[in-house]
Design a protein around this motif. Structure first.
Motif, PDB file in Angstrom:
ATOM      1  N   PRO A   1       0.827  -1.220   0.000  1.00 11.04           N
ATOM      2  CA  PRO A   1       0.000   0.000   0.000  1.00 11.04           C
ATOM      3  C   PRO A   1       0.858   1.266   0.000  1.00 11.04           C
ATOM      4  N   GLU A   2       2.154   1.109   0.273  1.00  9.77           N
ATOM      5  CA  GLU A   2       3.068   2.253   0.313  1.00  9.77           C
ATOM      6  C   GLU A   2       4.491   1.721   0.161  1.00  9.77           C
ATOM      7  N   GLY A   3       5.464   2.621  -0.052  1.00 10.64           N
ATOM      8  CA  GLY A   3       6.790   2.161  -0.430  1.00 10.64           C
ATOM      9  C   GLY A   3       7.885   2.306   0.609  1.00 10.64           C
ATOM     10  N   THR A   4       7.596   3.035   1.703  1.00 17.48           N
ATOM     11  CA  THR A   4       8.667   3.357   2.648  1.00 17.48           C
ATOM     12  C   THR A   4       9.177   2.126   3.392  1.00 17.48           C
ATOM     13  N   ALA A   5       8.240   1.305   3.887  1.00 14.30           N
ATOM     14  CA  ALA A   5       8.663   0.133   4.661  1.00 14.30           C
ATOM     15  C   ALA A   5       9.487  -0.807   3.785  1.00 14.30           C
TER      16      ALA A   5
ATOM     17  N   PHE B   1      -1.205  -0.147  -3.944  1.00 16.76           N
ATOM     18  CA  PHE B   1      -2.571  -0.696  -3.924  1.00 16.76           C
ATOM     19  C   PHE B   1      -3.249  -0.402  -2.597  1.00 16.76           C
ATOM     20  N   ARG B   2      -4.423   0.224  -2.680  1.00 16.23           N
ATOM     21  CA  ARG B   2      -5.212   0.435  -1.463  1.00 16.23           C
ATOM     22  C   ARG B   2      -6.681   0.219  -1.801  1.00 16.23           C
ATOM     23  N   ALA B   3      -7.365  -0.550  -0.968  1.00 19.30           N
ATOM     24  CA  ALA B   3      -8.772  -0.852  -1.212  1.00 19.30           C
ATOM     25  C   ALA B   3      -9.643   0.254  -0.628  1.00 19.30           C
ATOM     26  N   GLU B   4      -9.517   1.464  -1.183  1.00 17.87           N
ATOM     27  CA  GLU B   4     -10.377   2.580  -0.766  1.00 17.87           C
ATOM     28  C   GLU B   4     -11.513   2.676  -1.778  1.00 17.87           C
ATOM     29  N   ARG B   5     -12.606   3.329  -1.394  1.00 13.51           N
ATOM     30  CA  ARG B   5     -13.710   3.491  -2.334  1.00 13.51           C
ATOM     31  C   ARG B   5     -13.236   4.350  -3.506  1.00 13.51           C
TER      32      ARG B   5
ATOM     33  N   TYR C   1       4.427   5.560  11.424  1.00 17.51           N
ATOM     34  CA  TYR C   1       5.878   5.507  11.623  1.00 17.51           C
ATOM     35  C   TYR C   1       6.568   6.867  11.747  1.00 17.51           C
ATOM     36  N   TYR C   2       5.826   7.959  11.674  1.00 13.47           N
ATOM     37  CA  TYR C   2       6.491   9.269  11.646  1.00 13.47           C
ATOM     38  C   TYR C   2       6.917   9.769  13.024  1.00 13.47           C
ATOM     39  N   SER C   3       7.990  10.557  12.992  1.00  7.92           N
ATOM     40  CA  SER C   3       8.430  11.304  14.182  1.00  7.92           C
ATOM     41  C   SER C   3       8.975  12.632  13.664  1.00  7.92           C
TER      42      SER C   3
ATOM     43  N   VAL D   1      -1.148  15.290  11.036  1.00  6.35           N
ATOM     44  CA  VAL D   1      -0.529  14.150  11.730  1.00  6.35           C
ATOM     45  C   VAL D   1      -0.200  13.007  10.774  1.00  6.35           C
ATOM     46  N   ARG D   2      -0.752  13.018   9.542  1.00  4.60           N
ATOM     47  CA  ARG D   2      -0.516  11.982   8.533  1.00  4.60           C
ATOM     48  C   ARG D   2      -1.149  10.653   8.952  1.00  4.60           C
ATOM     49  N   GLY D   3      -1.412   9.802   7.950  1.00  2.71           N
ATOM     50  CA  GLY D   3      -2.182   8.584   8.217  1.00  2.71           C
ATOM     51  C   GLY D   3      -1.358   7.344   8.506  1.00  2.71           C
TER      52      GLY D   3
ATOM     53  N   ILE E   1      11.073   9.387  -2.658  1.00  2.00           N
ATOM     54  CA  ILE E   1      12.483   9.262  -2.300  1.00  2.00           C
ATOM     55  C   ILE E   1      12.581   8.928  -0.815  1.00  2.00           C
ATOM     56  N   GLU E   2      13.646   8.245  -0.456  1.00  3.18           N
ATOM     57  CA  GLU E   2      13.920   7.957   0.953  1.00  3.18           C
ATOM     58  C   GLU E   2      15.396   8.269   1.189  1.00  3.18           C
ATOM     59  N   CYS E   3      15.671   8.913   2.306  1.00  6.31           N
ATOM     60  CA  CYS E   3      17.034   9.316   2.659  1.00  6.31           C
ATOM     61  C   CYS E   3      17.327   8.660   4.011  1.00  6.31           C
TER      62      CYS E   3
END
Ligand code: HAM
Length: 438
Positions: free
Chosen positions: A81-85, A112-116, A260-262, A255-257, A130-132
């Motif tokens: 559903p996302e690429g960071t992990a 991929f996300r099963a949203e309406r 994992y953020y800090s 706050v984002r969904g 991008i990830e740093c």
């Protein structure tokens, strides 16, 4: 039998859109690489645990939006559903951070996300990101925002609203959660069902509620719970953004969904997009994620942007470049007997790096020429009986409708002359003719 359609929430990318997306994807790679980021690709399927541990079990993504299935060995897999992990798993798993710190990586691909499904929200969508990875400096939070900012500039997109906030450290958030719980608990009976649940599972998500917006407005402010180092980190990010000439709006409620953020979090909004889908993308620092995935503690920061949403904005603003035609030249035989010679001529033209379509079908020549215009070719090269005999070719300028016969040795230069200047082409006089009604 009924025709089979693409699954709900997915879309086919047909050639015009493919070209437009390539413009965007190339721009993102170019900008990211100008900052020293290098491309990576990670699997589209990952073990489900990567997201339940990484993104968080109490997030909407993990709770309601994952496409999860068991493989034949009974292992639970999920379409990412996302690429960071996945990016962090890949970089730390390969110990790239032991060679260079920070590791700067960029990526693009399907998620991929099963949203309406609705405008700007699909089951399958595309992100660039991008990830740093490997350093905790606030300068890197500002750097990644600057990469995105320059990317939007490269696409000609103005009017981006950058929203930034700080979630502080784990201890700061624990303090803030306690403050939120203290504020919301007396109001519990009046909360919507989702918020009543969030109060006990993930109080930070209470700030996302659209129904209880009035309560959100009076809720405690995160900044008040931040200790000095967290405040200094954020102040430094704001200073760097200002130095880079990037306007940032502080948004205390952002706050984002994802869990994992800090410290730094941010989103890019645009007025062309409305409502819940107003975010073109976002990101932030995720210093705690590596440990959640079983790796040594490793600070990191990054962003992801939604390609389909960016294209909606670029189209609305009219910044999308014209779609390139399929080819510059159509080579055609007059009769099947000249097919092989025509094939050889097409090969020669392509050797000169000119995009060339070959048409040796058994079709009247006028139809082939009409087809040439349809694919956007500006030149037709016609090979008939005489041309095979004399080792020549008829070159027709499809804009000026002029044509000339040239020896094969002069073919490429003749075509280039026509392609480079329309006006030159109109000087060439139509003196030759070939049988068009074969
Ligand atoms: P995200 O905010 O969940 O962040 O997603 C980033 C962007 O992906 C969204 O702003 C949106 O443009 C696009 N997007 C998300 N869901 C959909 C959907 N169903 N349909 C169309 N577009 C969608 C992340 O994914 C984090 N991994 C960002 C990040 C990178 N944080 C740190 N590094």
């Amino acid at each position: 039998m009924p025709q089979i359609a693409a699954p709900k929430g997915t879309r086919d990318i047909l050639p015009d859109e493919f070209a437009t997306r390539r413009w965007l994807l190339d721009a993102h790679s170019a900008v990211a690489e100008s900052f020293g980021y290098r491309g990576i690709e990670t699997p589209v399927i990952e073990s489900t645990e990567l997201f339940s541990r990484g993104v968080g079990t109490d997030t909407d993504i993990v709770e309601k939006q994952m496409f999860t299935f068991d493989d034949r060995g009974g292992r639970s897999l999920t379409l990412r559903p996302e690429g960071t992990a996945g990016a962090l798993r890949a970089v730390l798993g390969a110990h790239l951070d032991q060679e260079i710190r920070p590791v700067r990586a960029h990526y693009a691909g399907p998620f991929f996300r099963a949203e309406r499904p609705q405008a700007g929200r699909q089951h399958q969508f595309t992100q660039v990101g991008i990830e740093c990875i490997g350093e905790g400096s606030p300068a890197l939070d500002a750097e990644i925002i600057e990469v995105a900012w320059r990317f939007f500039q490269a696409l000609g997109i103005d009017g981006i609203h950058l929203q930034v906030n700080s979630l502080g450290s784990a201890a700061d958030r624990a303090r803030y959660r306690a403050a939120l719980v203290a504020y919301y608990t007396p109001l519990e009976a009046s909360l919507c069902d989702d918020c009543r649940r969030r109060l006990h599972t993930n109080p930070l998500r209470l700030l996302d509620c659209k129904r209880d917006a009035a309560l959100v407005a009076d809720a405690p402010i995160l900044w008040e719970s931040l200790d000095t180092p967290s405040r200094e980190h954020f102040t430094s990010v704001l200073r760097d953004l200002e130095a880079a000439g990037i306007d940032a709006v502080r948004n205390d409620r952002l706050v984002r969904g994802l869990d994992y953020y800090s410290d730094t979090v941010f989103e890019f909004w645009h007025d062309v997009l409305q409502g819940a889908q107003s975010s073109l993308g976002g990101g932030g620092r995720y210093d705690g994620l590596a440990e959640l995935l079983g790796f040594p503690p490793t600070p990191a920061t990054g962003y992801a942007l939604g390609v389909e949403r960016i294209l909606m904005v670029a189209r609305a603003l009219g910044t999308v470049p014209p779609v390139p035609t399929a080819a510059d030249v159509l080579v055609c035989s007059v009769e099947p007997g000249q097919a092989e010679a025509a094939g050889g001529v097409a090969r020669l033209i392509r050797d000169a790096e000119i995009r060339t379509v070959l048409d040796v079908a058994e079709r009247r020549l006028d139809r082939k020429l009409r087809g040439a215009t349809r694919i956007g070719a500006r030149v037709a090269v016609i090979i008939g009986e005489n041309e095979v005999k004399d080792d020549g070719a008829v070159v027709r300028d499809l804009d000026g409708h002029n044509q000339e016969t040239v020896p094969i040795s002069e073919l490429a230069t003749t075509i280039i002359r026509i392609l480079v200047t329309d006006s030159d082409a109109s000087d060439s006089v139509a003196t030759d003719s070939v049988g068009e009604d074969s």
